[in-house]
Design an enzyme around this catalytic site. Structure first.
Site, PDB file in Angstrom:
ATOM      1  N   LYS A   1       2.574 -10.986 -13.231  1.00  0.00           N
ATOM      2  CA  LYS A   1       4.031 -11.100 -13.068  1.00  0.00           C
ATOM      3  C   LYS A   1       4.713 -11.611 -14.339  1.00  0.00           C
ATOM      4  CE  LYS A   1       5.008 -10.537  -8.338  1.00  0.00           C
ATOM      5  NZ  LYS A   1       3.760 -10.825  -7.577  1.00  0.00           N
TER       6      LYS A   1
ATOM      7  N   SER B  54      -5.063  -8.589 -10.022  1.00  0.00           N
ATOM      8  CA  SER B  54      -3.664  -8.867 -10.369  1.00  0.00           C
ATOM      9  C   SER B  54      -3.331 -10.341 -10.584  1.00  0.00           C
ATOM     10  CB  SER B  54      -2.749  -8.260  -9.303  1.00  0.00           C
ATOM     11  OG  SER B  54      -3.187  -8.654  -8.016  1.00  0.00           O
TER      12      SER B  54
HETATM   13  C1  LIG Z   1       3.192  -9.974  -6.742  1.00  0.00           C
HETATM   14  C2  LIG Z   1       1.734  -9.743  -6.701  1.00  0.00           C
HETATM   15  C3  LIG Z   1       1.205  -8.504  -6.288  1.00  0.00           C
HETATM   16  C4  LIG Z   1       2.061  -7.352  -5.810  1.00  0.00           C
HETATM   17  O1  LIG Z   1       2.903  -6.851  -6.827  1.00  0.00           O
HETATM   18  P1  LIG Z   1       4.157  -5.926  -6.465  1.00  0.00           P
HETATM   19  O2  LIG Z   1       4.779  -5.627  -7.774  1.00  0.00           O
HETATM   20  O3  LIG Z   1       5.045  -6.718  -5.549  1.00  0.00           O
HETATM   21  O4  LIG Z   1       3.619  -4.726  -5.782  1.00  0.00           O
HETATM   22  C5  LIG Z   1      -0.168  -8.337  -6.338  1.00  0.00           C
HETATM   23  N1  LIG Z   1      -0.986  -9.330  -6.727  1.00  0.00           N
HETATM   24  C6  LIG Z   1      -0.513 -10.536  -7.113  1.00  0.00           C
HETATM   25  C7  LIG Z   1      -1.481 -11.561  -7.537  1.00  0.00           C
HETATM   26  C8  LIG Z   1       0.866 -10.777  -7.121  1.00  0.00           C
HETATM   27  O5  LIG Z   1       1.331 -11.974  -7.513  1.00  0.00           O
END
Ligand SMILES: *Cc1c(COP(=O)(O)O)cnc(C)c1O
Length: 325
Positions: free
Chosen positions: A51, A311
């Site tokens: 993010k 992510s």
């Molecule tokens: C926000 C987030 C997501 C999802 O991302 P989007 O852009 O809302 O689809 C996935 N994994 C983590 C760790 C996140 O913080």
């Protein structure tokens, strides 16, 4: 519109503010499924999640526009999670004041993390709609700019820089697995992957991953329009959105080849697997590997190298130790 040029411009803009994360070969999984499996380690990104990419691109673009015209007094957002930390971090890096609206029952360590980046924390309500309404009112009253979590061109272009890095390191990748919440990450990554795959006349599949308990994008694609599933309870707290974004959903419909679903048990197993590979990954971030393991178990045969986007890595010691047990 977000295309490869917007993503390349975002990569130049945020280069000094976020890091290029490692793409690590997962040896055991690779042997297991008979194809190279690589992990894109956004758990090692600044602030502990991808993010930071979108938030930095949004805030830096704002600073550029601001230089050109009117002054902005600061930014505001409504998130106690990874987006809140990312916006606080990005604002601090460009020297803009930042306010983050969090729920009344926010967990202490999350509030501390946001304060640690120098943001002002305001507590309000318990639901996300209460917080967003409050943040938008603050924006109006105090001339702040609201930073959306996913439904925005600058956010999507920033998240897409992770896809750019994947394609530069591994142009021959045949499938990329990406967790899906509101769809900002997969919109950016799929745009980069599909554009660069076409350039090298290579077909790369993009697979979105959702928990079975939060399959709003899966159901929306089946229905052909965005559907709302109401509140959800998956352990993957970054994927608890109840409906896809209005900006992101058409991009997902165009670019994403499949949405795979994983159970809570699949997520736990993937987190334990990553722990054994010396990686601390939060539940949302482990869903991509969970989907690869599940596909293999179900008899799916991969045709070339696979990438899982991990992510994020922001998991509390309590949740993490619970999963390991
Ligand atoms: C926000 C987030 C997501 C999802 O991302 P989007 O852009 O809302 O689809 C996935 N994994 C983590 C760790 C996140 O913080």
């Amino acid at each position: 519109m977000v295309g490869i040029h917007e993503i390349e411009r975002a990569a130049m803009r945020i280069g000094g503010v976020v890091v290029e994360t490692p793409l690590i070969r997962a040896h055991r999984v690779s042997e297991w499924i008979g194809r190279d499996v690589f992990l894109k380690c956004e758990n090692l990104q600044v602030t502990g999640s991808f993010k930071a990419r979108g938030a930095s691109n949004f805030v830096l673009s704002l600073a550029e526009k601001q230089a050109a015209n009117t002054a902005v007094a600061g930014v505001v957002t409504a998130s106690s999670g990874n987006h809140g930390q990312a916006v606080a971090y990005a604002a601090k890096r460009v020297g803009l004041p930042c306010t983050v609206v969090v729920p009344e029952d926010v967990i202490g360590v999350k509030e501390e993390a946001i304060r640690g980046y120098g943001a002002e924390v305001v507590r309000c309500g318990v639901t996300s709609s209460e917080r967003i309404a409050y943040a938008e009112r603050l924006a109006l009253d105090k001339h702040l700019v609201f930073v959306p979590p996913y439904d925005d061109a600058d956010i999507v272009a920033g998240q897409g820089t992770a896809g750019l890095e994947i394609m530069r390191s591994l142009p021959q990748v045949s499938e990329v697995f990406v967790p899906v919440g509101g769809g900002g990450l997969i919109s950016g990554v799929s745009t980069a992957v599909k554009s660069l795959a076409v350039e090298s006349s290579h077909a790369t599949r993009v697979v979105g991953v959702e928990p079975e308990l939060a399959k709003d994008t899966y159901l929306s694609i089946q229905a052909g329009h965005a559907v709302d599933i109401g509140p959800t309870s998956t352990i993957a707290d970054g994927l608890r959105t109840s409906h896809p974004g209005s900006f992101t959903f058409p991009i997902v419909q165009r670019n994403v080849d499949e949405i795979a679903l994983v159970s809570e048990k699949d997520i736990f197993a993937a987190m334990r697997f990553l722990f054994e590979a010396k990686l601390v990954v939060e539940p949302s971030g482990a869903t991509s590997l969970a989907a690869v393991l599940k596909a293999h178990r179900d008899g799916y045969r991969f045709t070339g190298p696979v990438v899982c986007v991990l992510s994020g890595g922001n998991v509390s010691p309590e949740v993490f130790s619970g999963v390991l047990r």
